[in-house]
Design a protein around this motif. Structure first.
Motif, short mmCIF file in Angstrom:
data_model
loop_
_atom_site.label_atom_id
_atom_site.label_comp_id
_atom_site.label_asym_id
_atom_site.label_seq_id
_atom_site.Cartn_x
_atom_site.Cartn_y
_atom_site.Cartn_z
N GLN A 15 0.83 -1.21 0.00
CA GLN A 15 0.00 0.00 0.00
C GLN A 15 0.86 1.26 0.00
O GLN A 15 0.54 2.26 -0.66
CB GLN A 15 -0.94 -0.01 1.21
CG GLN A 15 -1.95 -1.13 1.21
CD GLN A 15 -2.89 -1.08 0.02
OE1 GLN A 15 -3.23 0.00 -0.47
NE2 GLN A 15 -3.30 -2.25 -0.46
N HIS A 16 1.96 1.22 0.73
CA HIS A 16 2.86 2.37 0.77
C HIS A 16 3.48 2.63 -0.60
O HIS A 16 3.56 3.77 -1.05
CB HIS A 16 3.96 2.14 1.81
CG HIS A 16 4.98 3.23 1.86
ND1 HIS A 16 4.78 4.41 2.52
CD2 HIS A 16 6.21 3.32 1.30
CE1 HIS A 16 5.83 5.19 2.38
NE2 HIS A 16 6.73 4.54 1.64
N LYS A 69 6.47 11.35 -4.90
CA LYS A 69 5.77 10.16 -5.41
C LYS A 69 6.47 9.71 -6.69
O LYS A 69 5.96 9.89 -7.81
CB LYS A 69 4.29 10.47 -5.63
CG LYS A 69 3.53 10.79 -4.36
CD LYS A 69 2.09 11.12 -4.64
CE LYS A 69 1.30 11.32 -3.36
NZ LYS A 69 1.84 12.39 -2.51
N LYS A 115 1.01 4.18 -2.92
CA LYS A 115 0.82 5.60 -2.64
C LYS A 115 1.95 6.44 -3.23
O LYS A 115 1.76 7.62 -3.53
CB LYS A 115 0.76 5.83 -1.12
CG LYS A 115 -0.50 5.29 -0.47
CD LYS A 115 -0.47 5.51 1.03
CE LYS A 115 -1.70 4.91 1.70
NZ LYS A 115 -1.64 5.07 3.18
N LYS A 116 3.10 5.83 -3.41
CA LYS A 116 4.23 6.52 -4.03
C LYS A 116 4.21 6.41 -5.56
O LYS A 116 5.19 6.68 -6.21
CB LYS A 116 5.54 5.94 -3.50
CG LYS A 116 5.79 6.22 -2.03
CD LYS A 116 6.06 7.69 -1.80
CE LYS A 116 6.43 7.94 -0.35
NZ LYS A 116 6.77 9.35 -0.11
#
Length: 672
Positions: A371-372, A630, A375-376
């Motif tokens: 998930q991290h 990101k 997000k990036k």
């Protein structure tokens, strides 16, 4: 059948191997071995989540035993469908570890002891001679043969069962009261239908369709008030509608009573400016808009102009980010973490004492890590593969307290992303350019210019960033020819003409005129791009240009005719570099674009066996200034092709070109 099977230590020592064919035996001892390719292209680069590796007609599968640092590898012909390979790898791992775990554990411990002592490093070459693997693994060949034979026999039985013909149903006779129309076609078994039954079914279908057509035609005629069944008598018949449609045409719009004069057309022509006006304009006004002093590159000790490294403002280092995430305070441990790395740290903080990490322990952590990464802006498919690879490297690891777990997670995270991002070829384009231009030639040879082709989808900024690269090359003293091979998009040639005019105003090192250092080669629109590129390279060779930058038309990755045309340009001209220009804004789309461009170029440019297919050699990622930290597109693009990101575009001036450092990208991806 299998071609090769081996058991290898992660340090590169082969504990046991077996080749089943002479070709496989010769290939296993060469540098082109599929096993060596697996280690070089997949394991070293951190692509451990891949299910299968293919090279030179071979398919390679593998599995790990992390606590013993072992890799079990099986290679076979790619054309074969061997269904038992996964079962064989699992059985090999289980049985081998059960039989030889004490010996392998002692061997691994001795290797770590050797690596930790400086004195023993000088004697490391003689270290493997103390370990007689042939004697220690005596009897393993017999065990392996039994495992392989059992799985092959089982696969053969399964194959016979699948090919066994099914029993036919007994023929059924229709009941006397049934009619042909009421008998559905699907109720009769294919094996029991004879010729008479087929004829009856066809006739029944014709009767049904005839009845539907007559009813529909009569109903339509009655609804319109037409007593007959014909359609021509109706006032709104198809022929009348066709006449009305033919009469209804597009009327030309008149803008004036008289055509525009030449003076009026000249006043509306903004495609180019007169040379007198251009020369009269102060150069200082133009330089302010073309060059950003803050992003201007630097000169190294050799006098070469280098673009700046991309830095992220207020970003902590990767080690600090992971350490902060893993050092969650005990009083906040049971509270839901705000970030995925925080959740990762709080979970690992619960691991105390001696423990062997299992998949159940790591699954929640890997889900938070995935998930991290998403997000990036990492593509979902790539995030899953990266996390799966990290999990494989941690399963079976023994941890002895929080600090040990902390170190294991930190090493797995940073190593995986760093290995993926680290280029396997040099990114120093200046070095490769100078090597080609300075290579010795025979008396009959002419020096060919260094050529770079820019490819990509529509609207990503190929022409703009080509001009930035041209500025960088001019500052290093090269003469550059820009080939306008985008013969489709309106204004593409004019756009490059404006860039050449602007670049001609900028001197080398900020002083003097560089008009003679950059020139545009164009042949208008609607021409063959491959032919224009070839003519441009020939023109550059005859007029002492050092570099040719080839601009191509944007195209979607699924448009096969356009991709074939691009592959033709590559195969005809064989450029030294093929740079894919992509956006930093896209996630999953970047993977799709890049993979299909690379695959299409490799397939189509090598068609006919004339030459080996060429793929993407590097990436130039644009609009990098719009994504902050990101930067997952860098990880996605590098993972797909294994090729490096050469430059990133960060603005609208010619100096807004940056270089990526792996450490900076890793720190941006892992930061909260």
């Amino acid at each position: 059948m299998l071609d090769h099977c081996s058991i290898v230590h992660k340090g590169g020592i082969v504990l046991w191997s077996r080749s089943f064919t002479p070709e496989a035996s010769q290939l296993a001892s060469s540098s082109a071995s599929p096993v060596n390719g697996l280690i070089r292209d997949t394991l070293i680069e951190g692509r451990t989540a891949e299910q299968k590796y293919e090279k030179d007609g071979y398919a390679v599968k593998w599995t790990f035993v992390n606590d013993l640092e072992l890799i079990f590898v099986v290679a076979y012909q790619r054309i074969l469908q061997l269904t038992y390979v996964d079962d064989l790898l699992g059985a090999l791992k289980t049985v081998f570890v059960k039989l030889f775990q004490p010996f392998i554990a002692a061997f691994v411990a001795s290797l770590h002891a050797v690596n930790n002592t400086a004195v023993a490093l000088s004697n490391s070459a003689s270290e493997p001679t103390r370990w007689n693997f042939v004697k220690a693994l005596e009897g393993w060949d017999v065990t392996f043969d039994k495992l392989l034979k059992g799985l092959e026999n089982k696969a053969a039985e399964d194959r016979k069962y699948r090919l066994r013909p099914t029993a036919r149903l007994p023929p059924t006779t229709p009941s006397p009261g049934s009619s042909d129309i009421d008998t559905p076609l699907a109720e009769s078994h294919p094996g029991t239908v004879d010729e008479q039954q087929i004829a009856r079914n066809v006739q029944a279908l014709k009767n049904r369709l005839r009845g539907r057509g007559g009813t529909r035609a009569v109903g339509r005629g009655r609804a319109r008030g037409d007593p007959g069944s014909g359609r021509d008598s109706h006032p709104n018949s198809d022929s009348d509608v066709a006449v009305k449609r033919k009469q209804k045409g597009k009327v030309l719009r008149k803008w004036g009573d008289a055509p525009p004069s030449e003076s009026e057309m000249a006043s509306l022509d903004f495609s180019y400016e007169k040379l007198s006006d251009l020369d009269a304009r102060p150069a200082s006004n133009d330089l302010q808009g073309l060059v950003d002093e803050a992003s201007l590159g630097i000169r190294n000790k050799d006098g070469l102009y280098e673009v700046r490294d991309l830095e992220f403002a207020n970003a902590e280092t990767a080690d600090d980010a992971i350490a902060r995430a893993l050092s969650a305070s005990p009083d906040k441990e049971d509270k839901p973490a705000q970030g995925s790395l925080g959740a990762l740290g709080s979970l690992f903080a619960r691991f105390t004492g001696s423990k062997v990490l299992s998949e159940d322990d790591l699954n929640p952590v890997l889900e938070g890590m995935k998930q991290h990464l998403m997000k990036k802006n990492v593509a979902k498919e790539i995030a899953e593969k990266v996390c799966e690879g990290v999990g494989k490297s941690l399963v079976g690891k023994k941890v002895g307290g929080f600090q040990t777990t902390n170190a294991a997670v930190r090493q797995a995270l940073s190593n995986s992303i760093t290995h993926i991002l680290t280029p396997k070829s040099s990114t120093d384009m200046l070095l490769s350019i100078r090597e080609k231009l300075s290579s010795p030639l025979t008396s009959t040879q002419q020096r060919m210019p260094y050529s770079i082709t820019f490819v990509g989808v529509n609207g990503v900024g190929k022409s703009t960033n080509l001009s930035k690269v041209c500025f960088w090359l001019i500052q290093n003293g090269f003469r550059v020819l820009i080939a306008a091979c985008d013969t489709f998009r309106s204004g593409a040639v004019e756009q490059l003409r404006v860039h050449v005019r602007n670049l001609g105003m900028l001197g080398v090192n900020g002083a003097g005129d560089s008009k003679g250092r950059v020139e545009l080669y164009e042949r208008g629109y609607g021409k063959d791009a491959a032919g224009i590129a070839k003519e441009a390279i020939t023109y550059a060779r005859d007029n002492d240009f050092d570099i040719v930058l080839i601009d191509t038309a944007g195209r979607m990755q699924d448009n096969e005719p356009l991709m074939r045309a691009l592959a033709k340009l590559v195969s005809v001209n064989n450029p030294d570099k093929i740079l894919f220009v992509g956006e930093a804004l896209v996630g999953n789309e970047a993977v799709d674009q890049l993979s299909k461009f690379d695959r299409a170029l490799r397939d189509f440019s090598g068609a006919g066996g004339v030459s080996k297919g060429r793929g993407i050699d590097g990436m130039l990622v644009t609009k990098w200034d719009t994504v902050d930290d990101k930067v997952g597109a860098a990880l996605s693009m590098t993972y797909v092709t294994g090729q490096p990101i050469v430059f990133v575009g960060t603005g609208q001036t010619y100096t807004d070109l940056k270089q990526l450092r792996v450490a900076n990208v890793v720190q941006a991806i892992l930061s909260d």
